[in-house]
Motif scaffolding. Structure first.
Motif, short mmCIF file in Angstrom:
data_model
loop_
_atom_site.label_atom_id
_atom_site.label_comp_id
_atom_site.label_asym_id
_atom_site.label_seq_id
_atom_site.Cartn_x
_atom_site.Cartn_y
_atom_site.Cartn_z
N ILE A 85 -2.09 -0.37 6.23
CA ILE A 85 -2.00 0.71 5.26
C ILE A 85 -2.00 2.07 5.96
O ILE A 85 -1.15 2.92 5.71
N SER A 138 1.19 2.56 7.81
CA SER A 138 2.30 2.87 6.92
C SER A 138 2.24 4.32 6.46
O SER A 138 3.25 5.01 6.37
N LEU A 139 1.04 4.75 6.15
CA LEU A 139 0.89 6.13 5.66
C LEU A 139 1.39 7.09 6.72
O LEU A 139 2.11 8.04 6.45
N THR A 186 6.95 0.94 5.66
CA THR A 186 6.05 -0.18 5.42
C THR A 186 6.58 -1.49 6.00
O THR A 186 5.86 -2.49 5.99
N ILE A 233 8.39 -8.99 -0.41
CA ILE A 233 7.52 -9.26 -1.54
C ILE A 233 8.41 -9.43 -2.77
O ILE A 233 9.37 -8.68 -2.96
N VAL A 234 8.16 -10.46 -3.50
CA VAL A 234 9.04 -10.76 -4.62
C VAL A 234 8.32 -10.60 -5.95
O VAL A 234 7.12 -10.78 -6.04
N ASP A 236 8.91 -11.06 -10.38
CA ASP A 236 9.64 -11.78 -11.42
C ASP A 236 9.75 -10.87 -12.65
O ASP A 236 8.76 -10.55 -13.29
N ARG A 270 9.51 -4.84 -17.70
CA ARG A 270 8.83 -5.37 -16.53
C ARG A 270 9.56 -4.96 -15.26
O ARG A 270 8.94 -4.61 -14.26
N TYR A 326 8.07 -2.79 -12.08
CA TYR A 326 8.14 -3.19 -10.67
C TYR A 326 8.91 -2.18 -9.84
O TYR A 326 8.54 -1.88 -8.71
N LEU A 341 6.62 0.59 -9.15
CA LEU A 341 5.68 0.19 -8.12
C LEU A 341 6.32 0.24 -6.73
O LEU A 341 5.79 0.83 -5.79
N SER A 386 8.75 1.85 -5.73
CA SER A 386 9.21 3.16 -5.31
C SER A 386 8.06 3.99 -4.75
O SER A 386 8.28 4.94 -4.04
N GLY A 387 6.84 3.63 -5.06
CA GLY A 387 5.69 4.42 -4.64
C GLY A 387 5.40 4.28 -3.17
O GLY A 387 4.25 4.19 -2.77
N LYS A 388 6.42 4.22 -2.37
CA LYS A 388 6.29 4.11 -0.92
C LYS A 388 5.64 2.79 -0.49
O LYS A 388 5.13 2.68 0.61
N THR A 389 5.65 1.82 -1.38
CA THR A 389 5.10 0.52 -1.02
C THR A 389 6.15 -0.35 -0.34
O THR A 389 5.82 -1.33 0.31
N ARG A 448 13.66 6.56 -7.44
CA ARG A 448 13.45 7.89 -6.86
C ARG A 448 13.64 7.90 -5.33
O ARG A 448 12.73 8.24 -4.59
#
Lengths: 341, 341
Positions: free
Chosen positions: A50, A53-54, A59, A93-94, A96, A103, A107, A110, A112-115, A139
């Motif tokens: 983490i 990555s920051l 990531t 990471i997958v 569904d 949904r 996702y 999620l 897009s939040g730099k994850t 974004r």
DNA sequence: CTGAAAGCGCTAACAC
DNA sequence: GTGTTAGCGCTTTCAG
């Protein structure tokens, strides 16, 4: 859990030296390196991903969103993607989406939040507006479409040659002598479905046949809708002698409908499905299917997203097109026998 | 991408105030809150998950490692876990170990690097030493086993009642009159396989029958091994009249072996498989199977890991046991008919 | 109610 | 070759 700071302090050296050996970069004397490596091992040090990555602003993780884990077509696609990515030092990471736009939206938000550094998307069915809004949800995070794509895209895509696949399937039916051929499509505001319909029409035209709207039915992609659309089709006055069903779930539904209508396949009706799957050869009768290279699609999509990440503004957009393969089994036959009914 | 610092500066307020409204905590005047919310919306602000995780020391992400994405049993398990987790505000990331200990090790290492708050593991086949070393790889990250577990565990587990499942299946065969019953197991250094064997033996014993080692064969879990073990079994002098196969892939293999040996199922040999799957009812003959509640296993495992995360040292360890269900189809019959051969 | 400031663990200039 | 230092973007005391 040991941190790099800890280790450095315990050893009485600076953090950056430790960091250099952890990352194998910069000049560190052999002696120092040995000492540090020893300490690292002893402390069972593993960098905090983490924090890394920051700092690095990446990531090494790719997100993949599919409409249904349980559909083996997507399972193979996932595996193909994972294969490629893991050998490139990325992880996958997958998620569904359950064919649900909301949904999918969550996702994408999620991811897009730099994850993730990028995402591979099999877009779920949705309205035209929703489809158009999809890329914006990221974004800026790079995106590639796989298996399905909007009708008009300014993004990279990895698809099979749907037009050709449907053309070949339809041609196979025409070659057998069928003239009244139905088609059950997926929602036509996604390119793959539109292309399949196009291929179907083109094959008919090549034989000098006009396509008849009453033989064209739009389903979603579930077994149910295959069942009902097939029922409609085969209750028609001049019902088709063959039908092309544009995905695997709907193919099962169509088979059920034929059974309920007491129509024997292939003696009375020929059937071709899309998206080959384990059971297809076990069905009664074994169903002729258009096989898609699922794992290859996944791998190609993985390759495309990494390329896009490396060069976000590369032009033109890439459109990978993979071939399909018609697996002829026993659900297709000449309609000669059907005249007897 | 807008950061919280940006927004705060643009608005001329402090970062912490913005943070308070983003996280909906602390006291912020209504006017200030409105102003900030407006700015947030305008900038399309989404918090950087990485930075947040670093600070909070939690990621709200659970890792799940399964041996094969493509096995529909695991696909259902994944979906069950995802369901539970997403409704609890967590996300799921899944990885495919391919039944390979090294890959599993890599993923565990990855997941331990503070990228997940906990992991759910279907342990891959491995040596005893490897199995024993597994939990250590997580270096403190909470772990729960699902579907399979080591023989002795000091960790939470979520399993089906394997002993009972095998007992019932064997009893079904005994009830039909079979006396020579074979079993093809998975590697016995994992608890589920050992328990299935135990249930099988117990059922025999309940009928006053001794279990015969030559009827007990250990496979891995692939179609291949089912094929070969079945071949061995049915080439035996006094070959069994029925066989219990401990997973779905091996069941397919066994069926192929029977076919190659020209043994008709169920007239000559009865067959029961484990891990029901879509195709089982379509096979020829439709196979009697022990159905496991895959989605429920996933959900229960998800529940267990969240509980463990909330209270890492809770004692005793939790051992959830779910029931199975024998789905009787057409691959099992009385051996009476088999005497005729 | 709002703001200042410390620091999560790590990397990467840039001095020395 | 090695050490110092400034952040990455965010949360969270603790003052005011």
């Amino acid at each position: 859990m040991a941190t790099i700071t800890q280790i450095a302090r315990d050893l009485g050296v600076s953090i950056s030296t430790v960091s250099a050996v952890v990352n194998n970069r910069g000049y560190v004397s052999a002696a120092m390196r040995a000492r540090i490596e020893e300490a690292l091992r002893e402390a069972d040090y593993h960098p905090d991903q983490i924090a890394r990555s920051l700092r690095r602003r990446e990531t090494c993780t790719i997100g993949l969103i599919v409409p249904d884990f349980r559909n083996t077509f997507y399972a193979h696609l996932m595996r193909g993607a994972e294969d490629y990515l893991s050998s490139a030092g990325y992880r996958l990471i997958v998620a569904d989406s359950r064919e649900d736009w909301q949904r999918q939206k969550d996702y994408l938000g999620l991811f897009s939040g730099k994850t993730t550094d990028g995402v591979i998307l099999v877009p779920s069915f949705a309205t035209d507006e929703q489809i158009a809004a999809t890329p914006g949800l990221l974004r800026g995070t790079p995106l590639v479409y796989v298996d399905r794509s909007p009708l008009e895209v300014q993004l990279d895509t990895v698809l099979v040659d749907n037009t050709r696949a449907a053309y070949e399937a339809t041609a196979h039916l025409l070659d057998l002598g069928h003239r009244r051929i139905g088609i059950i499509t997926e929602p036509l505001n996604l390119l793959n479905a539109a292309d399949r319909l196009r291929g179907y029409k083109r094959a008919l035209r090549a034989q000098g046949l006009a396509s008849d709207v009453k033989y064209i039915r739009q389903g979603d992609n579930r077994e149910d809708s295959g069942y009902w659309r097939a029922l409609e089709l085969f209750k028609l006055p001049h019902s088709p002698t063959a039908v092309l069903v544009c995905n695997n779930q709907m193919t099962m539904g169509t088979l059920a409908a034929l059974r309920d209508l007491h129509l024997v396949c292939p003696q009375q009706v020929s059937l071709i499905g899309f998206d080959d799957f384990e059971c297809a050869g076990l069905l009664n009768p074994p169903v002729t299917m258009v096989r898609q290279p699922a794992a290859e699609l996944g791998a190609a999509a993985a390759k495309a997203i990494l390329k896009r990440i490396r060069d976000p503004k590369r032009q033109p957009r890439e459109h990978v097109v993979l071939p399909t393969h018609l697996v002829v089994r026993e659900s297709t036959a000449s309609p000669a026998s059907s005249r007897k009914r």
